[in-house]
Design an enzyme around this catalytic site. Structure first.
Site, PDB file in Angstrom:
ATOM      1  N   HIS A  67       0.841  -1.202   0.000  1.00 31.07           N
ATOM      2  CA  HIS A  67       0.000   0.000   0.000  1.00 31.07           C
ATOM      3  C   HIS A  67       0.871   1.244   0.000  1.00 31.07           C
ATOM      4  O   HIS A  67       2.084   1.162   0.138  1.00 31.07           O
ATOM      5  CB  HIS A  67      -1.017  -0.012   1.141  1.00 31.07           C
ATOM      6  CG  HIS A  67      -0.441   0.147   2.510  1.00 31.07           C
ATOM      7  ND1 HIS A  67       0.316  -0.833   3.124  1.00 31.07           N
ATOM      8  CD2 HIS A  67      -0.505   1.165   3.414  1.00 31.07           C
ATOM      9  CE1 HIS A  67       0.679  -0.418   4.323  1.00 31.07           C
ATOM     10  NE2 HIS A  67       0.197   0.792   4.525  1.00 31.07           N
ATOM     11  N   HIS A 117       1.436   3.983   1.849  1.00 32.87           N
ATOM     12  CA  HIS A 117       1.951   4.803   2.954  1.00 32.87           C
ATOM     13  C   HIS A 117       3.479   4.953   2.887  1.00 32.87           C
ATOM     14  O   HIS A 117       4.180   4.013   2.506  1.00 32.87           O
ATOM     15  CB  HIS A 117       1.516   4.205   4.293  1.00 32.87           C
ATOM     16  CG  HIS A 117       0.077   4.488   4.603  1.00 32.87           C
ATOM     17  ND1 HIS A 117      -0.660   3.736   5.487  1.00 32.87           N
ATOM     18  CD2 HIS A 117      -0.760   5.446   4.136  1.00 32.87           C
ATOM     19  CE1 HIS A 117      -1.904   4.225   5.558  1.00 32.87           C
ATOM     20  NE2 HIS A 117      -1.979   5.252   4.737  1.00 32.87           N
ATOM     21  N   HIS A 173       6.143   2.468   3.813  1.00 37.88           N
ATOM     22  CA  HIS A 173       6.176   1.235   3.006  1.00 37.88           C
ATOM     23  C   HIS A 173       6.791   1.458   1.626  1.00 37.88           C
ATOM     24  O   HIS A 173       7.172   0.493   0.975  1.00 37.88           O
ATOM     25  CB  HIS A 173       4.759   0.661   2.867  1.00 37.88           C
ATOM     26  CG  HIS A 173       4.156   0.292   4.191  1.00 37.88           C
ATOM     27  ND1 HIS A 173       3.936  -1.004   4.585  1.00 37.88           N
ATOM     28  CD2 HIS A 173       3.784   1.067   5.241  1.00 37.88           C
ATOM     29  CE1 HIS A 173       3.427  -1.010   5.815  1.00 37.88           C
ATOM     30  NE2 HIS A 173       3.328   0.233   6.234  1.00 37.88           N
ATOM     31  N   HIS A 178      -7.483  -0.621   5.576  1.00 39.12           N
ATOM     32  CA  HIS A 178      -6.445   0.306   6.060  1.00 39.12           C
ATOM     33  C   HIS A 178      -6.251   1.409   5.031  1.00 39.12           C
ATOM     34  O   HIS A 178      -6.265   2.598   5.364  1.00 39.12           O
ATOM     35  CB  HIS A 178      -5.164  -0.481   6.305  1.00 39.12           C
ATOM     36  CG  HIS A 178      -3.995   0.344   6.744  1.00 39.12           C
ATOM     37  ND1 HIS A 178      -3.940   0.978   7.964  1.00 39.12           N
ATOM     38  CD2 HIS A 178      -2.826   0.644   6.132  1.00 39.12           C
ATOM     39  CE1 HIS A 178      -2.791   1.632   8.067  1.00 39.12           C
ATOM     40  NE2 HIS A 178      -2.100   1.450   6.957  1.00 39.12           N
TER      41      HIS A 178
HETATM   42 FE    FE Z   1       2.739   1.036   8.097  1.00 41.89          FE
HETATM   43 ZN    ZN Z   2       0.050   1.822   6.510  1.00 34.79          ZN
END
Ligand code: FE
Ligand code: ZN
Length: 259
Positions: free
Chosen positions: A52, A54, A57, A111
């Site tokens: 994902h 973010h 990451h 999320h």
């Molecule tokens: Fe995270």
């Molecule tokens: Zn995250």
């Protein structure tokens, strides 16, 4: 095949899989620990998987691209999210092969809206699951972009994987999650026993991960929303009814304010 949890930032892990010659990494929020691990082991970088968008990451991707070129690999990421370009966009149902491992992509929104997970297929035993910030040991990710119903469906998709699946989450949140799990289910002996085990691991500087799905089914309140004792605790914290989605929604809200 070797599996390493490379610590990054305060509590992230960048998972590395290698065969003594080539490696792939999952969610490299920082390039430095990856470069160090490649150098000390003499490995070539053969791929990057992203769950994902973010920053913790994706932050190391651009700094690792030069190493990927030598190893012949590419970046794979979620089709429905913005991550550093270029990357091969993946969505649920897609499969890929990396270092001889077959991985299936599962859509796990909640999320973030386009979050994906990578589940190993065809393993003789202990298949790998890279689930980013969706499923944590004894917990789940915050609902930044999704609904409780989406997270419930995403967790159900992950919980349908084999018992011996190795759950490779991206954060070392296990001990604080277990404190919350014990508040939800004070009489659950598996939670207390696993907390003692994880305290010893952390005292020795070891990760508490990977977990297994069999263990998570016993200790993770977010996988136990159908259990009457979990539903009763959620009702006391404001769940509208005993439906698993209502229970999950109340648990998530409760966890957000839990100290
Ligand atoms: Fe995270
Ligand atoms: Zn995250």
């Amino acid at each position: 095949m070797n599996l390493l949890a490379l610590p990054a930032f305060a509590d992230n892990y960048i998972w590395m899989v290698h065969d003594e010659a080539r490696a792939f990494v999952v969610d490299p929020g920082d390039a430095a620990p990856v470069i160090e691990a490649l150098r000390t082991r003499g490995l070539q970088l053969a791929g990057i998987l992203v769950t994902h968008h973010h920053p913790d990451h994706v932050g190391g991707i651009d700094a690792l691209r030069g190493l990927l070129a030598e190893g012949g690999g590419v970046v794979h990421g979620p089709a429905r999210e913005r991550i550093p370009e270029p990357f091969v966009p993946l969505r649920g149902g897609d499969t890929l092969e990396l270092l001889g491992l077959r991985l299936a992509v599962i859509d796990v929104p909640g999320h973030t809206a386009g979050h994906i997970a990578y589940a190993q297929r065809g393993a003789a035993a202990a298949p790998l699951l890279f689930c980013g910030d969706t499923l944590f040991s004894a917990g789940c990710g915050r609902l930044f972009e999704g609904t409780p119903a989406q997270m419930a469906a995403s967790l159900a998709a992950l919980a349908a994987l084999p018992d011996d699946t190795r759950v490779c989450c991206t954060h070392e949140y296990t001990l604080s999650n277990l404190r919350f799990a014990a508040a939800v289910e004070p009489a659950n002996g598996d939670i207390a026993a696993h907390a003692r085990h994880c305290e010893a691991l952390r005292a020795a500087g070891q990760p508490t991960l990977p977990s297994t799905l069999a263990l998570e089914r016993r200790i993770n309140p977010f996988l136990r929303c159908g259990e009457p004792v979990v539903a009763a605790a959620a009702r006391r914290e404001g769940a509208a009814n005993d439906e698993p989605v209502s229970v999950l929604a109340a648990l998530r809200e409760w966890k957000n304010r839990f100290r």
